[in-house]
Design an enzyme around this catalytic site. Structure first.
Site, PDB file in Angstrom:
ATOM      1  CG  HIS A 172      -2.067  -0.986   1.069  1.00  0.00           C
ATOM      2  ND1 HIS A 172      -3.228  -0.918   1.793  1.00  0.00           N
ATOM      3  CD2 HIS A 172      -2.194  -2.108   0.295  1.00  0.00           C
ATOM      4  CE1 HIS A 172      -4.017  -1.934   1.485  1.00  0.00           C
ATOM      5  NE2 HIS A 172      -3.401  -2.668   0.569  1.00  0.00           N
ATOM      6  CE1 TYR A 280     -12.568  13.250  -1.272  1.00  0.00           C
ATOM      7  CE2 TYR A 280     -10.867  14.305   0.038  1.00  0.00           C
ATOM      8  CZ  TYR A 280     -11.810  14.355  -0.975  1.00  0.00           C
ATOM      9  OH  TYR A 280     -11.991  15.530  -1.674  1.00  0.00           O
TER      10      TYR A 280
END
Length: 404
Positions: A172, A280
């Site tokens: 990631h 977000y």
């Protein structure tokens, strides 16, 4: 004619880390397709109306990012650390010296690429990559070097920024890089696959630079007008936060908005319009579930007023859309595609096409679904308007869609 995508017994590198496809195949049943989010049905691949698929070059090793140079050449990154110069007309690819040393464990390596908007007058080439410190821990990095249009080497390479902290993890990294219309450099960073799904998660902790979009000046310094520069609890480089692993980013050619594609956990994949100073949601708000369960990760984004909802998403149980590189079509070769958004799909193994009207996004029929290709990146040639596609494989082609 359509074909089923065959399931291969190879490791899945993007959302599960390294899980044997055979394990997932047992849950798919005959004729199913193993994806990073689960099982897909047989892929339908209608002929691309008015377009043909051509191979430009073959034999690349896990290409990740692509940038066109003036004329008939492109620079392509390979995840193992090679920087390649692709001659489109000669259909050849040759290495470019001077790329930085990278960490290739897990999902790491040499990742995305961007040219300075004033290239070749300002001949900087920007790269993102997984780099290590003296202890062997890694971070998402962005750097730049000078690439003369006639040269075969990247010169004066310098690291501009490392997304801290360095960690003993190899997944990631996020790692798309684009220039905004404001001239700033935007870089995505991933959450490094931390699993503590709560308000203390690294993507919600703004004292680090993980799970974020960073905004930098072209020389790597921090812009004075970044949204959090006066907040002692937020790292100055952060533009937005609450992201999981955004591996696609592009600028809307008409509005200048920053669009991102982001991996969810199990499904929960998103398309976002990213604005400065906003949260977000990951992982306090998500449309995905924890892997191997129907347990939601956090609240639904539409039930909270402190996070930004995605403009498009794949809810848990939908099969998801493990997304990669993306671009808006603004060429002349395919008039019917004007303004459409194209997004690479990794596990689903096709090129997604979306019509966009403001914040209204609608998915169209998949493209290239009969090839078994993990689509890593997509871009439009600025002169011909042909659509170029990077395939993620150990022996991979660069292909293009051209008008019939």
């Amino acid at each position: 004619m359509s074909d089923d995508i065959s399931c291969r017994n190879d490791p899945i590198p993007d959302r599960y880390g390294s899980i044997d496809r055979r394990t997932l195949l047992q849950a798919c049943g005959a004729g199913g397709v193993v994806g990073l989010a689960g099982c897909y049905g047989p892929a339908e691949s209608p002929a691309i109306e008015g377009a043909s698929v051509e191979t430009v070059v073959d034999g690349l090793v896990h290409p990740w990012g692509m940038e066109f140079l003036p004329g008939d050449r492109a620079v392509v990154t390979e995840r193992d650390g090679a920087l390649m110069l692709v001659d489109i007309e000669a259909e050849s690819a040759d290495p470019i010296d001077g790329a930085p040393e990278v960490s290739t464990a897990g999902q790491g390596g040499l990742l995305d690429i961007a040219l300075h908007p004033d290239y070749p007058d300002s001949n900087w080439l920007y790269l993102t990559y997984a780099g290590s410190d003296e202890n062997g821990d890694t971070a998402t990095m962005v750097g730049r070097g000078r690439l003369d249009p006639d040269a075969v080497a990247l010169a004066e390479f310098e690291r501009l920024h490392a997304a801290e902290p360095f960690l003993d993890r190899s997944n990631h990294y996020g790692s798309r890089v684009v220039f905004g219309e404001d001239g700033a450099v935007y870089v995505t960073t991933g959450d490094r696959q931390f699993k503590d799904f709560g308000p203390e998660h690294v993507s919600q902790d703004t004292t680090n630079e993980l799970g974020a979009t960073l905004r930098l000046d072209p020389d790597g310094s921090i812009p004075e007008d970044n949204p959090f520069v006066d907040d002692p609890d937020v790292r100055d480089a952060i533009f937005s936060y609450g992201h999981r692993n955004a591996q696609g980013m592009t600028i809307h050619p008409d509005t200048g908005d920053i669009w991102q594609s982001e991996h969810g956990e199990e499904d929960g994949d998103e398309l976002n319009i990213v604005e400065g100073g906003e949260n977000y949601g990951w992982p306090i708000a998500s449309y995905g579930c924890e892997y191997g369960s129907d347990e939601p990760v956090g609240d639904r984004p539409d039930e909270r007023d402190d996070v930004v909802e995605p403009v498009y998403y794949w809810e848990c149980g939908s099969g998801g859309f493990p997304p990669a590189g993306m671009t808006f079509y603004d060429g002349e070769a395919f008039p019917d595609w004007q303004g459409d958004l194209f997004v690479g799909n990794l596990a689903g193994q096709y090129l997604g096409r979306f019509t966009v009207d403001g914040r209204d996004v609608r998915e169209r029929d998949p493209l290239l679904a009969d090839h078994g290709w993990r689509i890593r990146d997509v871009d439009v040639h600025p002169e011909t308007g042909y659509l170029y596609v990077l395939v993620d494989d150990g022996d991979a082609p660069v292909v293009r869609l051209v008008p019939d």
